[in-house]
Each structure stands twice: as C-alpha cells, then as structure tokens.
Enzyme design. Structure first.
Site, PDB file in Angstrom:
ATOM      1  N   LYS A 186     -13.887  63.218  58.957  1.00  0.00           N
ATOM      2  CA  LYS A 186     -13.494  62.481  58.463  1.00  0.00           C
ATOM      3  C   LYS A 186     -12.660  61.400  58.639  1.00  0.00           C
ATOM      4  O   LYS A 186     -11.442  60.956  59.865  1.00  0.00           O
ATOM      5  CB  LYS A 186     -11.844  63.197  58.005  1.00  0.00           C
ATOM      6  CG  LYS A 186     -12.146  61.697  56.728  1.00  0.00           C
ATOM      7  CD  LYS A 186     -10.292  61.855  55.733  1.00  0.00           C
ATOM      8  CE  LYS A 186      -9.372  61.036  57.174  1.00  0.00           C
ATOM      9  NZ  LYS A 186      -9.579  59.153  56.737  1.00  0.00           N
ATOM     10  N   GLU A 260      -5.269  66.469  69.451  1.00  0.00           N
ATOM     11  CA  GLU A 260      -5.089  65.847  70.565  1.00  0.00           C
ATOM     12  C   GLU A 260      -4.038  64.172  70.010  1.00  0.00           C
ATOM     13  O   GLU A 260      -4.185  63.325  69.018  1.00  0.00           O
ATOM     14  CB  GLU A 260      -6.183  64.621  71.060  1.00  0.00           C
ATOM     15  CG  GLU A 260      -6.378  64.321  72.614  1.00  0.00           C
ATOM     16  CD  GLU A 260      -6.224  62.644  72.479  1.00  0.00           C
ATOM     17  OE1 GLU A 260      -5.123  62.431  72.410  1.00  0.00           O
ATOM     18  OE2 GLU A 260      -7.474  62.081  72.588  1.00  0.00           O
ATOM     19  N   CYS A 294      -4.199  56.530  73.103  1.00  0.00           N
ATOM     20  CA  CYS A 294      -3.528  57.060  73.602  1.00  0.00           C
ATOM     21  C   CYS A 294      -2.337  57.309  74.945  1.00  0.00           C
ATOM     22  O   CYS A 294      -1.341  57.931  74.502  1.00  0.00           O
ATOM     23  CB  CYS A 294      -3.630  58.776  73.078  1.00  0.00           C
ATOM     24  SG  CYS A 294      -5.745  59.004  73.658  1.00  0.00           S
ATOM     25  N   GLU A 395       5.929  55.616  71.081  1.00  0.00           N
ATOM     26  CA  GLU A 395       4.157  54.769  70.990  1.00  0.00           C
ATOM     27  C   GLU A 395       4.413  53.842  69.593  1.00  0.00           C
ATOM     28  O   GLU A 395       4.238  54.019  68.760  1.00  0.00           O
ATOM     29  CB  GLU A 395       3.669  55.767  70.418  1.00  0.00           C
ATOM     30  CG  GLU A 395       2.054  55.802  70.628  1.00  0.00           C
ATOM     31  CD  GLU A 395       1.197  57.006  70.809  1.00  0.00           C
ATOM     32  OE1 GLU A 395       1.378  57.156  69.225  1.00  0.00           O
ATOM     33  OE2 GLU A 395       0.489  57.679  71.142  1.00  0.00           O
TER      34      GLU A 395
HETATM   35  P1  NAI Z   1      -2.371  58.641  61.104  1.00  0.00           P
HETATM   36  O1  NAI Z   1      -2.320  59.931  62.364  1.00  0.00           O
HETATM   37  O2  NAI Z   1      -1.650  58.614  60.265  1.00  0.00           O
HETATM   38  O3  NAI Z   1      -4.088  58.625  60.992  1.00  0.00           O
HETATM   39  C1  NAI Z   1      -4.859  59.393  62.048  1.00  0.00           C
HETATM   40  C2  NAI Z   1      -6.093  60.359  61.292  1.00  0.00           C
HETATM   41  O4  NAI Z   1      -5.179  61.091  60.249  1.00  0.00           O
HETATM   42  C3  NAI Z   1      -6.245  58.858  59.687  1.00  0.00           C
HETATM   43  O5  NAI Z   1      -7.582  59.601  59.778  1.00  0.00           O
HETATM   44  C4  NAI Z   1      -5.383  59.337  59.150  1.00  0.00           C
HETATM   45  O6  NAI Z   1      -6.635  59.101  57.855  1.00  0.00           O
HETATM   46  C5  NAI Z   1      -5.689  60.957  58.573  1.00  0.00           C
HETATM   47  N1  NAI Z   1      -4.618  61.413  57.964  1.00  0.00           N
HETATM   48  C6  NAI Z   1      -2.982  60.116  57.253  1.00  0.00           C
HETATM   49  N2  NAI Z   1      -2.779  61.056  57.021  1.00  0.00           N
HETATM   50  C7  NAI Z   1      -2.692  62.207  56.695  1.00  0.00           C
HETATM   51  C8  NAI Z   1      -2.784  63.599  56.432  1.00  0.00           C
HETATM   52  N3  NAI Z   1      -1.419  64.306  55.979  1.00  0.00           N
HETATM   53  N4  NAI Z   1      -3.512  65.084  56.884  1.00  0.00           N
HETATM   54  C9  NAI Z   1      -4.706  64.436  57.422  1.00  0.00           C
HETATM   55  N5  NAI Z   1      -5.066  63.788  58.178  1.00  0.00           N
HETATM   56  C10 NAI Z   1      -3.949  62.496  57.649  1.00  0.00           C
HETATM   57  O7  NAI Z   1      -2.292  57.106  61.894  1.00  0.00           O
HETATM   58  P2  NAI Z   1      -2.184  55.837  61.885  1.00  0.00           P
HETATM   59  O8  NAI Z   1      -1.201  56.323  60.541  1.00  0.00           O
HETATM   60  O9  NAI Z   1      -3.666  55.270  61.285  1.00  0.00           O
HETATM   61  O10 NAI Z   1      -1.164  55.102  62.672  1.00  0.00           O
HETATM   62  C11 NAI Z   1      -0.029  55.100  63.157  1.00  0.00           C
HETATM   63  C12 NAI Z   1       1.074  55.177  64.250  1.00  0.00           C
HETATM   64  O11 NAI Z   1      -0.371  56.848  64.851  1.00  0.00           O
HETATM   65  C13 NAI Z   1       0.591  54.129  65.257  1.00  0.00           C
HETATM   66  O12 NAI Z   1       1.106  53.417  65.174  1.00  0.00           O
HETATM   67  C14 NAI Z   1      -0.171  54.896  66.629  1.00  0.00           C
HETATM   68  O13 NAI Z   1       1.315  55.192  67.120  1.00  0.00           O
HETATM   69  C15 NAI Z   1      -0.448  55.999  66.088  1.00  0.00           C
HETATM   70  N6  NAI Z   1      -1.658  56.640  66.761  1.00  0.00           N
HETATM   71  C16 NAI Z   1      -2.492  57.424  67.193  1.00  0.00           C
HETATM   72  C17 NAI Z   1      -2.968  57.579  67.759  1.00  0.00           C
HETATM   73  C18 NAI Z   1      -3.510  58.378  69.325  1.00  0.00           C
HETATM   74  O14 NAI Z   1      -4.881  58.473  69.746  1.00  0.00           O
HETATM   75  N7  NAI Z   1      -3.031  58.972  70.281  1.00  0.00           N
HETATM   76  C19 NAI Z   1      -4.377  57.389  67.045  1.00  0.00           C
HETATM   77  C20 NAI Z   1      -3.986  56.346  66.023  1.00  0.00           C
HETATM   78  C21 NAI Z   1      -2.970  56.365  65.625  1.00  0.00           C
END
Ligand code: NAI
Ligand code: MG
Length: 491
Positions: A186, A260, A294, A395
């Site tokens: 996904k 991760e 990240c 973050e």
């Molecule tokens: P997110 O962690 O919610 O999204 C990452 C993935 O998880 C996306 O594919 C999303 O659709 C999916 N997802 C969201 N809710 C889910 C759930 N309940 N169950 C399963 N999958 C789910 O991150 P988002 O909302 O895009 O970004 C918010 C913050 O998260 C950013 O500002 C940043 O601080 C952090 N982030 C950190 C990342 C990293 O690599 N460390 C990558 C992306 C976001």
C-alpha cells in the site's frame, strides 16, 4: 531547462488496483485524487481500496504463495530480480519523474537514486541464491541429525510513506522476491504512481500474477491490511503514531512486524571537526528532500568554540540553495508533499520563536512568482534551541534545523540520547578516539562519522527505541522475510 516531458504512465486514465496481475477498479467504485505539490494540478485519479479490495488482494497473494511461485527455484527468482533491475534502469528517468511530479522531490535528486536502486535490486537478486539454514550439533540421547530450513514467511503487507515512494517500494518488494514471499503493497495516498508502475514492471520481469499486488488508498486501506487475518507479516515505514496503531491491529493474528519509524536524530559537531566538510552536510542533513527524511539530522549540536562560526557558515550555505519547481534540474529545495504537511510544518515555524528560539534563516512560506500554487517552506534555521522545546523534541518532517550549543563530550552524548527516538546520528571530529567513543554511546541504529546519510543495501538501517525495530539493508533485511524450521532426522 525545466523538464517538460511527461512519463507515458501519466496518461490521464484512472489508475486501478493491481490485483492478481490485473488492473482493476475498487469493488465499491470509489476513487481518490492525487495532486502536484508544485502546481496544485491533478496528477492522477486512483482506485480507493477498502477492506473488500484488500481481502481480494490478500487472497491473490495467498494463492500465488501456494501456487506456481512456490516452485520457483532460487536461481529463477534471482533471474526475475535481475530482469526487474534492467527494466527499472531502462525506465528510471520516468519513474523518477513520477515521484518528482506527484510528491515534489526535485528531479535531479530523484534521478540521483538510480545507482542505489540498481545496487538494491541486484543485492536482492544475490540474496535469492544465498539463503541457507544450519546443521546443528545436539546432545539428544538417540542419534539424530538436526538442521534448520529457512522458509518464506508468506503473505507480506507492506505500508509505505510518501517521502521516497519508488525507493520504499523497491526495499519492500525486493526481499519478497528474494525469499519467495508474496506482497500486498500500500503506497501512501500522496505518492502512488511510482509504486504502481514498479509493480507493473515486476509482472513484465516475469513475476507471476498475484505475487506483487498494490492497493491504493489512505489510512483505512492500510488499517485493513494490518487487521487482515491472512497477512503473515507487516513491513511498515512511516510515523511512530501510525506504527503503534499497526502493531496493535496486528496483534489479532500475531503477525510478524517490522517498523521503520521516525526520528529526531542528533548531528554533533565538535570544535576540532573539519568545518568545511561539516557545513554542507549539516545543512543537507536536514534540508535534503525538504526535510522529509526519517533520518534527518534535525538536532544539530555544535561545540561552543565554533558555535557562532558554524551558524554563520550554515546560514551562508543555506542562502545559496536553489528553491524552485521540482521539474527544474537546478532545484535543490522543492515543495513539501501536501497542504496537510505544509500546515503541519508551518505550525512549527510559528512555534519556534514562541518557544524562544532565535530565527537565523527562513521561517516562512516561500512567496513570489511561481510559488503561489505550491507548498514551499524556506529552509529554516533556529539557533539557541533548548532541549525541552517542542521543536527540539518532535519530528517536524520539514526543512527545519535546530542548532544548539554544547560544552563537553559527556554532556552532548547525554543530550543526544535524551529522546524517545533512536534512528540515526552524526559525529564530526578529527579525533578517532572521540569518534569511536561517540559511536558506541549514541543509542541509534545508524551512525555516520564525518559524513551524513550514506546508505547501501549491504548495510543495515533501522531504529533503536521508538524509531522502530527490524533492519532494512544488510543480511537482517532479507532474514525478516524468512522463518526458521528446526528439523530432526533419525540416522
Ligand atoms: P503516516 O505514518 O500516517 O503514513 C504512512 C503510511 O501509513 C501511509 O501509507 C498511510 O496511508 C498509512 N496509514 C495511515 N494510517 C494508517 C493506519 N491506521 N493503519 C495502517 N496504515 C496507515 O504519515 P503521514 O500522515 O503521511 O505523515 C505525518 C507525519 O508522520 C509526518 O509529518 C512525519 O513526521 C511522519 N512521517 C514519518 C516518516 C518516516 O519515514 N519517518 C514517513 C512519513 C511520515
Ligand atoms: Mg501529491
């Protein structure tokens, strides 16, 4: 010159889910849209998968796992991966362009991932023919031979973020193909195109239908994967909060999980460091991909004797960074991925001065001609940041550097470790003993000395503490897609 070509894959047609080798609409018929963060234009309309679609994809993955794919010899999986590497290389410019247009990574940086992608896919190809168990001596009273078999875990649910869509897809699908697992991938709702196209290339490379499936959608789609009883493992990259939700959801069927997650990584510059080397790395350790990384070194600790000088140097370097449209090959700082991310980062830009940080550079939206429709934030430097400020603890995931002075070694190590995260860290010094001591004492999964951000498929990457568990890269990466069977044979 601004890139004007568009990838053939961006043909304006709605994109379906990729299930069992076919592009299909969602059963409900629902769709969602993805927009360019540079211009606000519609990039694609995509099928919105719900729990029924996820179930369909998991069934296809299970059938493929039990079916012809299970009879592929290691060398055949290797051949498929090598063909995939060739196909990805031939289309690499366009794949990079998809990420550039859909999530805003500057085109030169996006195309710069080509070498890493090739090394990765070839690394996984090598791993396919290197899987092995052990023969083990035992002291059982009867003579029995004992050995282990390493077997694929089964159906993997992979949920990836938007900050490096193509690369994340390759690092989830690669070990699946190396080990004989199958996958339901996904992508993030803001960056689905390159993972979808990558999965099509898997089919072209000879991966049987059903081995690599892609379901597009938002959080609810990911949650349906995490909850699905027939998914054996979840591989997640993203925020800590979503990771925690996925861990909880996966408990129902006791899934294997690798996480991760995020970071707030320390980058420590000692007074004896090569400051010419440290300056660009200190800046780009945060501003790369507009801070949406990240492992970004967002807490920059600078030893007092060079503190003011380093702030000046980093500010001067930052002033020279070209901010612009992602399609301009000279652009270093592109837009943030979305309006949501822009609002989130902007809230921290307001918070910094309120908390008492000194604004040295940036601090606001980029305005002017060409910037009115997108989500640019100027690379921002806050100095005199204190450890207890929220900008130093949370973050931000935007181009925001927090610079903090320190006096001595033990103090800075203690402060570097005073975080719930532990993804990465940087150390800058000419003193090898000091460097090695810092390497041992910083509690994080990757440490760079006199460098920042090096990554390679042969070297493990992943978190300590709340930055997650499991490693991608290195032998542990592929190991996490295998399980071990202990076998006893009477001789
Ligand atoms: P997110 O962690 O919610 O999204 C990452 C993935 O998880 C996306 O594919 C999303 O659709 C999916 N997802 C969201 N809710 C889910 C759930 N309940 N169950 C399963 N999958 C789910 O991150 P988002 O909302 O895009 O970004 C918010 C913050 O998260 C950013 O500002 C940043 O601080 C952090 N982030 C950190 C990342 C990293 O690599 N460390 C990558 C992306 C976001
Ligand atoms: Mg977008």
């Amino acid at each position: 010159m601004i890139e004007t070509r568009r990838p053939a894959y961006m043909d304006g047609k709605p994109k379906g889910l990729l299930i069992d080798g076919q592009s299909v609409p969602a059963l409900s018929g629902a769709t969602f849209q993805s927009f360019s963060p540079s211009t606000g234009e519609l990039v694609a309309e995509l099928a919105l998968a719900d729990a029924q679609d996820v179930d369909r994809a998991v069934r296809a993955a299970r059938a493929a796992f039990d079916g012809p794919w299970s009879r592929f010899k290691p060398a055949e999986r290797q051949a498929v991966l090598l063909r995939l590497a060739e196909l990805v290389d031939a289309e690499c410019d366009d794949l990079a362009l998809l990420d550039c247009i859909e999530m805003g990574r500057p085109i030169t940086a996006a195309r710069g991932l080509r070498g890493m992608l090739q090394r990765s896919l070839r690394h996984f190809a090598g791993a396919a023919t290197s899987l092995h168990g052990q023969t083990l001596s035992n002291s059982f009273p009867v003579d029995l031979l004992s050995y282990t078999l390493r077997e694929p875990i089964g159906v993997v649910g992979a949920i990836i973020p938007w900050n490096g869509p193509l690369f994340s897809a390759a690092w989830k699908v690669g070990p699946v193909l190396a080990t004989g697992c199958t996958i339901v991938l996904k992508p993030a709702e803001d960056a689905s195109l390159s993972p979808l196209r990558f999965a099509e290339l898997c089919l072209e490379a000879g991966v049987p239908p059903g081995v690599v499936n892609v379901v597009t959608g938002a959080g609810a789609t990911g949650a349906a994967i995490a909850e699905h009883p027939d998914v054996d493992k979840i591989a997640f990259t993203g925020s800590c909060e979503t990771g925690q939700r996925i861990i909880a959801a996966s408990a129902g069927s006791v899934k294997r999980v690798t996480m991760e997650l995020g970071g707030k990584s320390p980058n420590i510059i000692f007074a004896d460091a090569d400051l010419d080397l440290a300056t660009p790395a200190a800046a780009m350790g945060v501003f790369n991909n507009s801070g949406q990384v990240c492992a970004a070194g967002t807490r920059l600790f600078v030893q007092r004797p060079v503190y003011d000088e380093m702030i000046e140097r980093i500010a001067a370097f930052t002033a020279g960074l070209k901010i612009g449209p992602s399609l301009d090959p000279e652009t270093v700082i592109g837009p943030l991925v979305s309006a949501k991310q822009f609002a989130r980062v902007s809230s921290y830009l307001d918070l910094g001065p309120q908390e008492g940080a000194r604004l040295v550079a940036g601090g606001a939206r980029v305005t002017g001609e060409g910037f009115d429709k997108g989500h640019w934030v100027a690379p921002t430097i806050f100095a005199d940041v204190r450890d207890d400020m929220r900008i130093a603890r949370e973050e931000i995931f935007g181009p925001v550097s927090c610079i903090m002075p320190f006096d001595d070694f033990d103090e800075v190590i203690g402060r570097a470790n005073a975080t719930r995260f532990g993804l990465a860290g940087g150390v800058w010094t000419r003193d090898i003993g000091k460097a090695m001591n810092a390497v041992r004492r910083i509690r994080a999964g990757s440490i760079w000395v006199n460098h920042y951000f090096a990554m390679d498929p042969s070297v493990p990457f992943g978190g300590y503490k709340m930055s997650g568990f499991g490693r991608e890269g290195g032998s542990e990466h592929v190991e996490a897609y295998l399980q071990t069977k202990g076998v006893w044979i009477r001789s």
